[in-house]
Design a protein around this motif. Structure first.
Motif, PDB file in Angstrom:
ATOM      1  N   TYR A   1       0.849  -1.182   0.000  1.00  0.00           N
ATOM      2  CA  TYR A   1       0.000   0.000   0.000  1.00  0.00           C
ATOM      3  C   TYR A   1       0.885   1.233   0.000  1.00  0.00           C
ATOM      4  CZ  TYR A   1       0.904   1.065   4.927  1.00  0.00           C
ATOM      5  OH  TYR A   1       1.508   1.409   6.111  1.00  0.00           O
ATOM      6  N   GLN A   2       0.292   2.361  -0.335  1.00  0.00           N
ATOM      7  CA  GLN A   2       1.045   3.611  -0.358  1.00  0.00           C
ATOM      8  C   GLN A   2       0.642   4.466   0.828  1.00  0.00           C
ATOM      9  OE1 GLN A   2       0.502   6.528  -3.627  1.00  0.00           O
ATOM     10  NE2 GLN A   2       2.648   6.094  -4.038  1.00  0.00           N
ATOM     11  N   ARG A   3       1.614   4.822   1.660  1.00  0.00           N
ATOM     12  CA  ARG A   3       1.356   5.669   2.819  1.00  0.00           C
ATOM     13  C   ARG A   3       1.784   7.098   2.476  1.00  0.00           C
ATOM     14  NH1 ARG A   3       3.794   4.317   8.639  1.00  0.00           N
ATOM     15  NH2 ARG A   3       5.710   5.066   7.729  1.00  0.00           N
ATOM     16  N   ARG A   4       0.935   8.024   2.819  1.00  0.00           N
ATOM     17  CA  ARG A   4       1.219   9.437   2.560  1.00  0.00           C
ATOM     18  C   ARG A   4       1.386  10.176   3.884  1.00  0.00           C
ATOM     19  NH1 ARG A   4      -2.694   8.004  -1.271  1.00  0.00           N
ATOM     20  NH2 ARG A   4      -1.933   8.244  -3.389  1.00  0.00           N
ATOM     21  N   ASP A   5       2.415  10.988   3.932  1.00  0.00           N
ATOM     22  CA  ASP A   5       2.654  11.854   5.086  1.00  0.00           C
ATOM     23  C   ASP A   5       2.900  13.245   4.527  1.00  0.00           C
ATOM     24  OD1 ASP A   5       3.126  12.844   7.597  1.00  0.00           O
ATOM     25  OD2 ASP A   5       5.150  12.020   7.753  1.00  0.00           O
ATOM     26  N   GLY A   6       1.832  14.003   4.403  1.00  0.00           N
ATOM     27  CA  GLY A   6       1.935  15.299   3.735  1.00  0.00           C
ATOM     28  C   GLY A   6       2.201  15.086   2.255  1.00  0.00           C
ATOM     29  N   ASP A   7       3.299  15.648   1.759  1.00  0.00           N
ATOM     30  CA  ASP A   7       3.668  15.491   0.353  1.00  0.00           C
ATOM     31  C   ASP A   7       4.536  14.263   0.108  1.00  0.00           C
ATOM     32  OD1 ASP A   7       2.294  17.765  -0.324  1.00  0.00           O
ATOM     33  OD2 ASP A   7       4.045  19.078  -0.203  1.00  0.00           O
ATOM     34  N   ILE A   8       4.921  13.587   1.158  1.00  0.00           N
ATOM     35  CA  ILE A   8       5.806  12.431   1.031  1.00  0.00           C
ATOM     36  C   ILE A   8       4.977  11.161   0.907  1.00  0.00           C
ATOM     37  CG2 ILE A   8       7.621  11.085   2.161  1.00  0.00           C
ATOM     38  CD1 ILE A   8       8.388  13.713   3.620  1.00  0.00           C
ATOM     39  N   ARG A   9       5.262  10.386  -0.148  1.00  0.00           N
ATOM     40  CA  ARG A   9       4.578   9.112  -0.356  1.00  0.00           C
ATOM     41  C   ARG A   9       5.603   7.986  -0.312  1.00  0.00           C
ATOM     42  NH1 ARG A   9       1.378  10.187  -5.729  1.00  0.00           N
ATOM     43  NH2 ARG A   9       3.037  11.671  -6.032  1.00  0.00           N
ATOM     44  N   GLN A  10       5.219   6.893   0.305  1.00  0.00           N
ATOM     45  CA  GLN A  10       6.122   5.753   0.409  1.00  0.00           C
ATOM     46  C   GLN A  10       5.343   4.460   0.232  1.00  0.00           C
ATOM     47  OE1 GLN A  10       7.709   4.946   4.325  1.00  0.00           O
ATOM     48  NE2 GLN A  10       9.575   4.094   3.465  1.00  0.00           N
ATOM     49  N   TRP A  11       5.880   3.554  -0.581  1.00  0.00           N
ATOM     50  CA  TRP A  11       5.283   2.238  -0.718  1.00  0.00           C
ATOM     51  C   TRP A  11       5.700   1.395   0.468  1.00  0.00           C
ATOM     52  CZ3 TRP A  11       1.373   1.225  -3.673  1.00  0.00           C
ATOM     53  CH2 TRP A  11       1.203   1.946  -4.848  1.00  0.00           C
ATOM     54  N   ARG A  12       4.720   0.778   1.141  1.00  0.00           N
ATOM     55  CA  ARG A  12       4.972  -0.038   2.316  1.00  0.00           C
ATOM     56  C   ARG A  12       4.160  -1.322   2.221  1.00  0.00           C
ATOM     57  NH1 ARG A  12       7.811   2.224   6.198  1.00  0.00           N
ATOM     58  NH2 ARG A  12       6.963   0.859   7.806  1.00  0.00           N
ATOM     59  N   TYR A  13       4.380  -2.199   3.151  1.00  0.00           N
ATOM     60  CA  TYR A  13       3.650  -3.463   3.233  1.00  0.00           C
ATOM     61  C   TYR A  13       3.034  -3.573   4.615  1.00  0.00           C
ATOM     62  CZ  TYR A  13       5.639  -4.945  -1.152  1.00  0.00           C
ATOM     63  OH  TYR A  13       5.969  -5.029  -2.485  1.00  0.00           O
ATOM     64  N   ARG A  14       1.774  -4.041   4.667  1.00  0.00           N
ATOM     65  CA  ARG A  14       1.098  -4.235   5.942  1.00  0.00           C
ATOM     66  C   ARG A  14       0.476  -5.620   5.975  1.00  0.00           C
ATOM     67  NH1 ARG A  14      -3.323   0.344   4.760  1.00  0.00           N
ATOM     68  NH2 ARG A  14      -4.205  -0.575   2.895  1.00  0.00           N
ATOM     69  N   ARG A  15       0.401  -6.144   7.178  1.00  0.00           N
ATOM     70  CA  ARG A  15      -0.179  -7.470   7.373  1.00  0.00           C
ATOM     71  C   ARG A  15      -1.660  -7.394   7.045  1.00  0.00           C
ATOM     72  NH1 ARG A  15       2.523 -11.226  10.209  1.00  0.00           N
ATOM     73  NH2 ARG A  15       3.734  -9.624  11.266  1.00  0.00           N
ATOM     74  N   LEU A  16      -2.159  -8.324   6.257  1.00  0.00           N
ATOM     75  CA  LEU A  16      -3.549  -8.301   5.820  1.00  0.00           C
ATOM     76  C   LEU A  16      -4.534  -8.395   6.975  1.00  0.00           C
ATOM     77  CD1 LEU A  16      -3.478 -10.461   2.595  1.00  0.00           C
ATOM     78  CD2 LEU A  16      -4.000  -8.045   2.780  1.00  0.00           C
ATOM     79  N   ASN A  17      -4.223  -9.157   8.008  1.00  0.00           N
ATOM     80  CA  ASN A  17      -5.170  -9.323   9.108  1.00  0.00           C
ATOM     81  C   ASN A  17      -4.929  -8.349  10.244  1.00  0.00           C
ATOM     82  OD1 ASN A  17      -2.819 -10.362  10.104  1.00  0.00           O
ATOM     83  ND2 ASN A  17      -3.635 -12.362  10.642  1.00  0.00           N
ATOM     84  N   ALA A  18      -4.068  -7.353  10.065  1.00  0.00           N
ATOM     85  CA  ALA A  18      -3.817  -6.357  11.104  1.00  0.00           C
ATOM     86  C   ALA A  18      -5.024  -5.421  11.225  1.00  0.00           C
ATOM     87  CB  ALA A  18      -2.576  -5.538  10.784  1.00  0.00           C
ATOM     88  N   VAL A  19      -5.337  -5.028  12.419  1.00  0.00           N
ATOM     89  CA  VAL A  19      -6.440  -4.106  12.664  1.00  0.00           C
ATOM     90  C   VAL A  19      -5.965  -2.702  12.377  1.00  0.00           C
ATOM     91  CG1 VAL A  19      -8.003  -3.193  14.410  1.00  0.00           C
ATOM     92  CG2 VAL A  19      -7.392  -5.619  14.418  1.00  0.00           C
ATOM     93  N   THR A  20      -6.719  -1.984  11.552  1.00  0.00           N
ATOM     94  CA  THR A  20      -6.386  -0.609  11.206  1.00  0.00           C
ATOM     95  C   THR A  20      -7.208   0.344  12.041  1.00  0.00           C
ATOM     96  OG1 THR A  20      -5.927  -1.299   8.936  1.00  0.00           O
ATOM     97  CG2 THR A  20      -6.233   1.051   9.326  1.00  0.00           C
TER      98      THR A  20
END
Length: 75
Positions: free
Chosen positions: A50-69
């Protein structure tokens, strides 16, 4: 496998985190082959990209599918 032991403690990570933390590699010396292999292992361990955005900064990351968001509302 080093990645599976490393990822036990993480619900969210990035390819550079895995390469440096689990495999003790330096990012400047990694090729696309190592990055693709790490991504394949993460997907096989139940992570999604998934792509995480922090203001203007975007980073491709990976998250556990069954993790609670948890989503914070700023109302």
């Amino acid at each position: 496998d080093n990645i599976s032991h490393y990822i036990i403690k993480h619900d969210d990570t990035s390819i550079p985190d895995v390469l440096t933390g689990a495999l003790q590699l330096q990012i400047g010396q990694c090729t696309q082959i190592e990055m693709n292999r790490a991504a394949r292992v993460l997907r096989n361990l139940g992570f999604e990209r998934y792509q995480r955005r922090d203001g203007d900064i975007r980073q491709w990351r990976y998250r556990r599918l069954n993790a609670v968001t948890v989503v914070a509302s700023g109302a």
